[in-house]
Design a protein around this motif. Structure first.
Motif, PDB file in Angstrom:
ATOM      1  N   LEU A  75     -32.989 -40.899 -70.077  1.00 31.96           N
ATOM      2  CA  LEU A  75     -34.120 -39.996 -70.281  1.00 31.96           C
ATOM      3  C   LEU A  75     -35.421 -40.772 -70.099  1.00 31.96           C
ATOM      4  O   LEU A  75     -35.585 -41.863 -70.646  1.00 31.96           O
ATOM      5  N   VAL A  76     -36.348 -40.179 -69.322  1.00 35.55           N
ATOM      6  CA  VAL A  76     -37.658 -40.791 -69.069  1.00 35.55           C
ATOM      7  C   VAL A  76     -38.708 -39.690 -69.127  1.00 35.55           C
ATOM      8  O   VAL A  76     -38.462 -38.570 -68.693  1.00 35.55           O
ATOM      9  N   ALA A  77     -39.883 -40.018 -69.640  1.00 36.90           N
ATOM     10  CA  ALA A  77     -41.024 -39.099 -69.647  1.00 36.90           C
ATOM     11  C   ALA A  77     -42.108 -39.681 -68.746  1.00 36.90           C
ATOM     12  O   ALA A  77     -42.326 -40.895 -68.727  1.00 36.90           O
ATOM     13  N   LYS A  78     -42.772 -38.802 -67.976  1.00 38.31           N
ATOM     14  CA  LYS A  78     -43.819 -39.263 -67.058  1.00 38.31           C
ATOM     15  C   LYS A  78     -45.065 -38.410 -67.198  1.00 38.31           C
ATOM     16  O   LYS A  78     -44.994 -37.200 -67.405  1.00 38.31           O
ATOM     17  N   ILE A  79     -46.211 -39.072 -67.039  1.00 33.90           N
ATOM     18  CA  ILE A  79     -47.500 -38.403 -67.031  1.00 33.90           C
ATOM     19  C   ILE A  79     -48.355 -39.129 -65.992  1.00 33.90           C
ATOM     20  O   ILE A  79     -48.590 -40.323 -66.107  1.00 33.90           O
ATOM     21  N   ASP A  80     -48.747 -38.429 -64.954  1.00 33.08           N
ATOM     22  CA  ASP A  80     -49.475 -39.010 -63.821  1.00 33.08           C
ATOM     23  C   ASP A  80     -48.681 -40.196 -63.264  1.00 33.08           C
ATOM     24  O   ASP A  80     -47.513 -40.041 -62.958  1.00 33.08           O
ATOM     25  N   GLY A  89     -47.636 -41.503 -77.511  1.00 35.58           N
ATOM     26  CA  GLY A  89     -48.447 -42.277 -76.585  1.00 35.58           C
ATOM     27  C   GLY A  89     -48.221 -43.763 -76.806  1.00 35.58           C
ATOM     28  O   GLY A  89     -47.376 -44.178 -77.602  1.00 35.58           O
ATOM     29  N   PHE A  90     -49.009 -44.587 -76.111  1.00 35.35           N
ATOM     30  CA  PHE A  90     -48.878 -46.029 -76.255  1.00 35.35           C
ATOM     31  C   PHE A  90     -49.192 -46.467 -77.681  1.00 35.35           C
ATOM     32  O   PHE A  90     -49.711 -45.697 -78.487  1.00 35.35           O
ATOM     33  N   VAL A  91     -48.894 -47.698 -77.986  1.00 30.24           N
ATOM     34  CA  VAL A  91     -49.037 -48.228 -79.337  1.00 30.24           C
ATOM     35  C   VAL A  91     -50.477 -48.041 -79.815  1.00 30.24           C
ATOM     36  O   VAL A  91     -51.421 -48.387 -79.119  1.00 30.24           O
ATOM     37  N   TYR A 144     -57.867 -53.038 -73.569  1.00 24.75           N
ATOM     38  CA  TYR A 144     -56.621 -52.505 -74.121  1.00 24.75           C
ATOM     39  C   TYR A 144     -56.193 -51.253 -73.364  1.00 24.75           C
ATOM     40  O   TYR A 144     -55.035 -51.095 -72.986  1.00 24.75           O
ATOM     41  N   LEU A 145     -57.152 -50.358 -73.100  1.00 22.52           N
ATOM     42  CA  LEU A 145     -56.854 -49.143 -72.345  1.00 22.52           C
ATOM     43  C   LEU A 145     -56.468 -49.470 -70.900  1.00 22.52           C
ATOM     44  O   LEU A 145     -55.495 -48.924 -70.374  1.00 22.52           O
ATOM     45  N   LEU A 146     -57.200 -50.363 -70.261  1.00 17.71           N
ATOM     46  CA  LEU A 146     -56.901 -50.721 -68.866  1.00 17.71           C
ATOM     47  C   LEU A 146     -55.522 -51.364 -68.716  1.00 17.71           C
ATOM     48  O   LEU A 146     -54.875 -51.202 -67.688  1.00 17.71           O
ATOM     49  N   PHE A 147     -55.082 -52.095 -69.740  1.00 19.78           N
ATOM     50  CA  PHE A 147     -53.737 -52.672 -69.684  1.00 19.78           C
ATOM     51  C   PHE A 147     -52.685 -51.580 -69.534  1.00 19.78           C
ATOM     52  O   PHE A 147     -51.802 -51.663 -68.688  1.00 19.78           O
ATOM     53  N   PHE A 148     -52.774 -50.525 -70.353  1.00 18.65           N
ATOM     54  CA  PHE A 148     -51.769 -49.460 -70.307  1.00 18.65           C
ATOM     55  C   PHE A 148     -51.910 -48.562 -69.086  1.00 18.65           C
ATOM     56  O   PHE A 148     -50.977 -47.849 -68.732  1.00 18.65           O
ATOM     57  N   HIS A 165     -45.058 -48.372 -70.051  1.00 21.44           N
ATOM     58  CA  HIS A 165     -44.950 -48.234 -71.505  1.00 21.44           C
ATOM     59  C   HIS A 165     -46.111 -47.413 -72.064  1.00 21.44           C
ATOM     60  O   HIS A 165     -46.430 -47.515 -73.238  1.00 21.44           O
ATOM     61  N   TYR A 166     -46.742 -46.612 -71.210  1.00 21.91           N
ATOM     62  CA  TYR A 166     -47.856 -45.761 -71.640  1.00 21.91           C
ATOM     63  C   TYR A 166     -47.373 -44.709 -72.635  1.00 21.91           C
ATOM     64  O   TYR A 166     -48.068 -44.375 -73.573  1.00 21.91           O
ATOM     65  N   LEU A 167     -46.177 -44.193 -72.409  1.00 18.99           N
ATOM     66  CA  LEU A 167     -45.538 -43.258 -73.338  1.00 18.99           C
ATOM     67  C   LEU A 167     -44.367 -43.961 -74.002  1.00 18.99           C
ATOM     68  O   LEU A 167     -43.802 -44.902 -73.446  1.00 18.99           O
TER      69      LEU A 167
END
Length: 136
Positions: free
Chosen positions: A48-53, A76-78, A118-122, A129-131
Motif C-alpha cells: 500500500l502506498v499513498a501519493k500526493i503530487d 503528513g511528514f514528521v 525543513y519544508l524543502l527537504f520533504f 516520506h512526505y506522507l
C-alpha cells in the motif's frame, strides 16, 4: 474478502488536496481531508502506498487474511501538523521586528531559514516520506 480502511488525519499543508491510494501499483481511489474510506482488496501480501503530487508515502506491506479488516492511517511528514503554524509565527515575528525597528535579527532570520529548509527537504530529497502510512 479483506478490507483496508484508510483514515486521513487533518493537516494544514494538504488540507485542500486529495491523496491517491495505490495497492500493488494500481490506483484504488482518492481520499480527502478528514475522510475515512474502505477498500475491498484481495487476500495475501499487498503493498500500500499513498501519493500526493510528486510526493508519496512509505511502502506499507500488509498480509491480509480472508475477511480481515485492516485500519491504516495517513499523516503528513514528521511534525507537519505543527510546522505551518509555527513557521508562520516565526515569519510574522521576524517581519514585525524588521519593519518596526529596522533591525535584521540574525537569530530570527536563521529560524525562518531552518523552517524553509525543513519544508524543502520533504519537497525534494525526502519526497518519498512526505506522507506516512501507519497501521492504526
Amino acid at each position: 474478502m479483506p478490507k483496508i480502511v484508510v483514515h486521513r488525519e487533518t493537516e494544514w499543508a494538504n488540507k485542500a488536496r486529495k491523496v491517491a491510494i495505490f495497492l500493488n501499483g494500481k490506483k484504488l481511489g482518492t481520499i480527502e481531508d478528514r475522510q475515512v474510506i474502505a477498500f475491498e482488496v484481495p487476500e495475501g501480501e499487498q503493498e500500500l502506498v499513498a501519493k500526493i503530487d510528486w510526493c508519496r508515502s512509505n511502502k506499507l506491506m500488509l498480509h491480509l487474511q480472508p475477511d480481515e479488516l485492516e485500519h491504516v492511517k495517513i499523516e503528513g511528514f514528521v511534525f507537519s501538523s505543527y510546522f505551518f503554524p509555527v513557521s508562520m509565527l516565526v515569519l510574522l515575528i521576524y517581519l514585525g521586528v524588521y519593519f518596526t525597528t529596522g533591525v535584521n535579527n540574525v537569530y530570527l532570520a536563521a529560524a525562518v531559514m531552518c523552517c524553509l529548509g525543513y519544508l524543502l527537504f520533504f519537497l525534494s530529497v525526502g519526497r518519498k516520506h512526505y506522507l506516512q502510512l501507519k497501521i492504526k
